[in-house]
Scaffold this motif. Structure first.
Motif, mmCIF file in Angstrom:
data_model
loop_
_atom_site.group_PDB
_atom_site.id
_atom_site.type_symbol
_atom_site.label_atom_id
_atom_site.label_comp_id
_atom_site.label_asym_id
_atom_site.label_seq_id
_atom_site.Cartn_x
_atom_site.Cartn_y
_atom_site.Cartn_z
ATOM 1 N N ARG A 67 52.513 82.459 -81.939
ATOM 2 C CA ARG A 67 52.739 81.344 -81.021
ATOM 3 C C ARG A 67 51.901 81.462 -79.750
ATOM 4 N N ALA A 68 52.122 82.494 -78.937
ATOM 5 C CA ALA A 68 51.402 82.561 -77.665
ATOM 6 C C ALA A 68 51.548 83.928 -77.022
ATOM 7 N N VAL A 69 50.567 84.247 -76.179
ATOM 8 C CA VAL A 69 50.639 85.384 -75.264
ATOM 9 C C VAL A 69 50.644 84.807 -73.856
ATOM 10 N N THR A 70 51.660 85.151 -73.067
ATOM 11 C CA THR A 70 51.816 84.591 -71.729
ATOM 12 C C THR A 70 51.487 85.643 -70.680
ATOM 13 N N VAL A 71 50.625 85.260 -69.738
ATOM 14 C CA VAL A 71 50.199 86.144 -68.653
ATOM 15 C C VAL A 71 50.798 85.642 -67.346
ATOM 16 N N ARG A 72 51.358 86.567 -66.564
ATOM 17 C CA ARG A 72 51.899 86.219 -65.246
ATOM 18 C C ARG A 72 50.904 86.643 -64.173
ATOM 19 N N THR A 73 50.606 85.733 -63.266
ATOM 20 C CA THR A 73 49.695 86.021 -62.170
ATOM 21 C C THR A 73 50.103 85.169 -60.979
ATOM 22 N N GLY A 74 49.382 85.266 -59.898
ATOM 23 C CA GLY A 74 49.605 84.410 -58.744
ATOM 24 C C GLY A 74 48.365 83.580 -58.504
ATOM 25 N N GLY A 75 48.549 82.308 -58.202
ATOM 26 C CA GLY A 75 47.372 81.479 -58.028
ATOM 27 C C GLY A 75 47.697 80.035 -57.736
ATOM 28 N N VAL A 76 46.783 79.165 -58.120
ATOM 29 C CA VAL A 76 46.852 77.747 -57.780
ATOM 30 C C VAL A 76 46.576 76.924 -59.028
ATOM 31 N N ARG A 77 47.357 75.868 -59.203
ATOM 32 C CA ARG A 77 47.089 74.893 -60.261
ATOM 33 C C ARG A 77 46.419 73.671 -59.644
ATOM 34 N N LEU A 78 45.318 73.248 -60.248
ATOM 35 C CA LEU A 78 44.633 72.022 -59.851
ATOM 36 C C LEU A 78 44.902 70.995 -60.940
ATOM 37 N N LYS A 79 45.642 69.962 -60.615
ATOM 38 C CA LYS A 79 46.085 68.991 -61.612
ATOM 39 C C LYS A 79 45.158 67.783 -61.621
ATOM 40 N N GLY A 80 44.700 67.413 -62.809
ATOM 41 C CA GLY A 80 43.819 66.265 -62.953
ATOM 42 C C GLY A 80 44.522 65.086 -63.594
ATOM 43 N N LEU A 81 43.930 63.910 -63.442
ATOM 44 C CA LEU A 81 44.470 62.702 -64.061
ATOM 45 C C LEU A 81 43.795 62.385 -65.385
ATOM 46 N N ALA A 82 42.667 63.018 -65.660
ATOM 47 C CA ALA A 82 41.966 62.784 -66.923
ATOM 48 C C ALA A 82 41.065 63.980 -67.185
ATOM 49 N N GLY A 83 40.511 64.029 -68.387
ATOM 50 C CA GLY A 83 39.623 65.134 -68.726
ATOM 51 C C GLY A 83 39.330 65.163 -70.213
ATOM 52 N N SER A 84 38.650 66.230 -70.633
ATOM 53 C CA SER A 84 38.340 66.423 -72.048
ATOM 54 C C SER A 84 37.945 67.874 -72.266
ATOM 55 N N GLY A 85 38.118 68.341 -73.518
ATOM 56 C CA GLY A 85 37.663 69.668 -73.905
ATOM 57 C C GLY A 85 38.519 70.798 -73.378
ATOM 58 N N GLY A 86 38.382 71.948 -74.017
ATOM 59 C CA GLY A 86 39.049 73.141 -73.530
ATOM 60 C C GLY A 86 39.783 73.875 -74.631
ATOM 61 N N PRO A 87 40.400 75.009 -74.276
ATOM 62 C CA PRO A 87 40.348 75.683 -72.973
ATOM 63 C C PRO A 87 39.163 76.633 -72.865
ATOM 64 N N SER A 88 38.836 77.007 -71.628
ATOM 65 C CA SER A 88 37.762 77.953 -71.368
ATOM 66 C C SER A 88 38.007 78.563 -69.998
ATOM 67 N N GLY A 89 37.165 79.493 -69.608
ATOM 68 C CA GLY A 89 37.362 80.124 -68.312
ATOM 69 C C GLY A 89 36.115 80.828 -67.831
ATOM 70 N N GLY A 90 36.089 81.138 -66.557
ATOM 71 C CA GLY A 90 34.973 81.839 -65.934
ATOM 72 C C GLY A 90 35.242 81.979 -64.450
ATOM 73 N N ARG A 91 34.232 82.356 -63.713
ATOM 74 C CA ARG A 91 34.367 82.470 -62.261
ATOM 75 C C ARG A 91 33.970 81.155 -61.597
ATOM 76 N N LEU A 92 34.674 80.805 -60.534
ATOM 77 C CA LEU A 92 34.479 79.526 -59.865
ATOM 78 C C LEU A 92 33.177 79.518 -59.072
ATOM 79 N N LEU A 93 32.421 78.431 -59.218
ATOM 80 C CA LEU A 93 31.187 78.233 -58.459
ATOM 81 C C LEU A 93 31.212 76.838 -57.846
ATOM 82 N N PRO A 94 31.628 76.701 -56.575
ATOM 83 C CA PRO A 94 31.630 75.387 -55.926
ATOM 84 C C PRO A 94 30.199 74.931 -55.639
ATOM 85 N N LEU A 95 29.935 73.651 -55.867
ATOM 86 C CA LEU A 95 28.632 73.057 -55.581
ATOM 87 C C LEU A 95 28.805 71.991 -54.498
ATOM 88 N N PRO A 96 27.768 71.744 -53.693
ATOM 89 C CA PRO A 96 27.871 70.695 -52.671
ATOM 90 C C PRO A 96 27.839 69.290 -53.252
#
Length: 419
Positions: free
Chosen positions: A148-177
């Protein structure tokens, strides 16, 4: 428009600003497991983003190579024995013909191990190595549910979107101007882009092997075009297409070696499917935009280099879900974010209760049509049974921001008045 009246027997709903950034000191993140997966993680174990928590099942990953045979068996020389490792494209059998003028070879279609060999029938079977399921976020394993699943507990922030596509994936955050790539490598990075992105930017993100995109908005047609491009696309085929793509992406990142690592995480094996999850915080372009406070992007920029995982899917196994990105923060940063609090979509005050009525312009904030807007066309008197079996009151919404107006049924709880 005059204030609508409440039709008898219909529920009320409230037009309210939606939280798009939520701080959670005890954040639970689950990695779904296909049935038959080999689970490696144990409850209480500390994991990093690149830690392998399970392997996908391999029983269906058998590749049969048909070898040429004659009355004496296999024609040629088999150079791989049962149990021996082989790489994708590596020769497993060859033979000469026409007095050495002709040459024929058979290669492995995947990284794996020779599972069996039938010299009489001419069959060589390669069992593909299982694909790793990684944690994607650093933390501690809170729960393991086999199959079924492996659940990881951490501390952080959820960014909620109204639409999207694809996933899941992950990496390090790179903000662009903005929707402009930096001169360096973005492979394995999740790009955070204020404003709108177009199909060209999304395509270049794929070619540069970015891990995902979090942005304010994008066109619905652009995301549909991206999904069509990625359908069935493997890393190996992407590398081949990159030679011919007329793109602004530079060849070097586009042709990054398959299997190379970025921040300690593999960018992709040759036969791995290519994906680019996209999370649209304000929904599709063309819908009445939910503007974001300036501090939303300021806070994102302060998290550069943090691990983030994102999933842009709006429907999983027939159940609607909200696209989101999850950013893991260290304790010091988490304390700062807890003091700063959540961020909601700005530019719209929370009005008094708004009542559903025909002709009311609304925005869809939940379900498979999340992010679209339209006008209430009709209001059925009786509750309607939804696909999940729940009965609720709905409204027929005539969509006005898609090609060819269509009317869809939406639960009143998933509607918000546009004021």
């Amino acid at each position: 428009m005059p204030r609508p009246t409440h039709p008898a027997g219909h529920d009320e709903f409230v037009a309210a600003s939606l939280p798009v950034l939520v701080v959670e000191p005890e954040l639970l993140f689950s990695r779904p497991l296909p049935p038959g997966s080999e689970v490696l993680a144990q409850v209480g174990e500390t994991v990093d983003a690149g830690t392998v928590v399970a392997f996908e099942p391999t029983r269906d990953r058998l590749h049969v190579i048909r070898l040429e045979v004659d009355e004496d068996g296999v024609v040629g020389t088999v150079i791989k024995s049962v149990g021996e490792e082989c790489r994708r494209g590596e020769t497993v059998c060859y033979h000469h013909y026409l007095f050495g003028l002709g040459w024929k070879e058979y290669v492995s279609p995947a990284d794996g191990v020779v599972d069996s060999l039938d010299p009489g029938g001419g069959y060589l079977v390669v069992r593909e190595h299982p694909r790793a399921i990684r944690a994607l976020l650093p933390g501690r394993v809170a729960e393991v549910l086999p199959d079924r699943a492996v659940t990881v507990r951490t501390g952080g922030v959820r960014l909620k979107g109204l639409a999207g596509s694809g996933g899941p994936s992950g990496g390090r955050l790179l903000p662009l101007p903005g929707a402009v790539f930096p001169p360096g490598d973005v492979a394995g990075r999740v790009l955070a882009v204020p404003g709108r992105v177009d199909y060209r930017f999304l395509l270049d993100s794929v070619l540069r092997r970015a891990a995902g995109v979090v942005c304010e908005t994008a066109g619905r047609a652009d995301l549909a075009r991206l999904e069509a491009y990625l359908s069935g696309l493997t890393v190996e085929e992407l590398r081949a297409r990159a030679w011919h793509a007329k793109s602004s992406a530079e060849p070097a990142p586009a042709l990054r070696d398959a299997g190379a690592e970025s921040d300690g995480q593999p960018v992709g094996s040759p036969d791995e499917d290519v994906s680019l999850p996209v999370v649209l915080i304000s929904g599709y372009a063309g819908a009445p935009a939910m503007s974001l406070e300036a501090r939303f992007w300021e806070r994102l920029r302060s998290w550069e280099g943090c691990h983030v995982t994102l999933d842009g899917r709006m429907n999983v196994d027939g159940e609607p879900r909200q696209p989101e990105a999850v950013v893991a923060l260290d304790p010091a940063r988490l304390e700062i974010e807890l003091e700063a609090g959540p961020v909601a979509g700005a530019g719209r005050e929370r009005p008094a209760v708004v009542l559903a009525a025909e002709g009311l312009r609304v925005r869809i904030v939940g379900g498979p049509h999340r992010g679209l807007s339209g006008v209430i066309d009709h209001l059925p008197e009786d509750p309607v049974e939804l696909p999940g079996g729940r009965r609720t009151r709905v409204a027929g919404v005539r969509l006005g921001n898609v090609s060819g107006e269509a009317t869809v049924m939406v639960a009143l709880a998933n509607l918000e008045a546009v004021t």
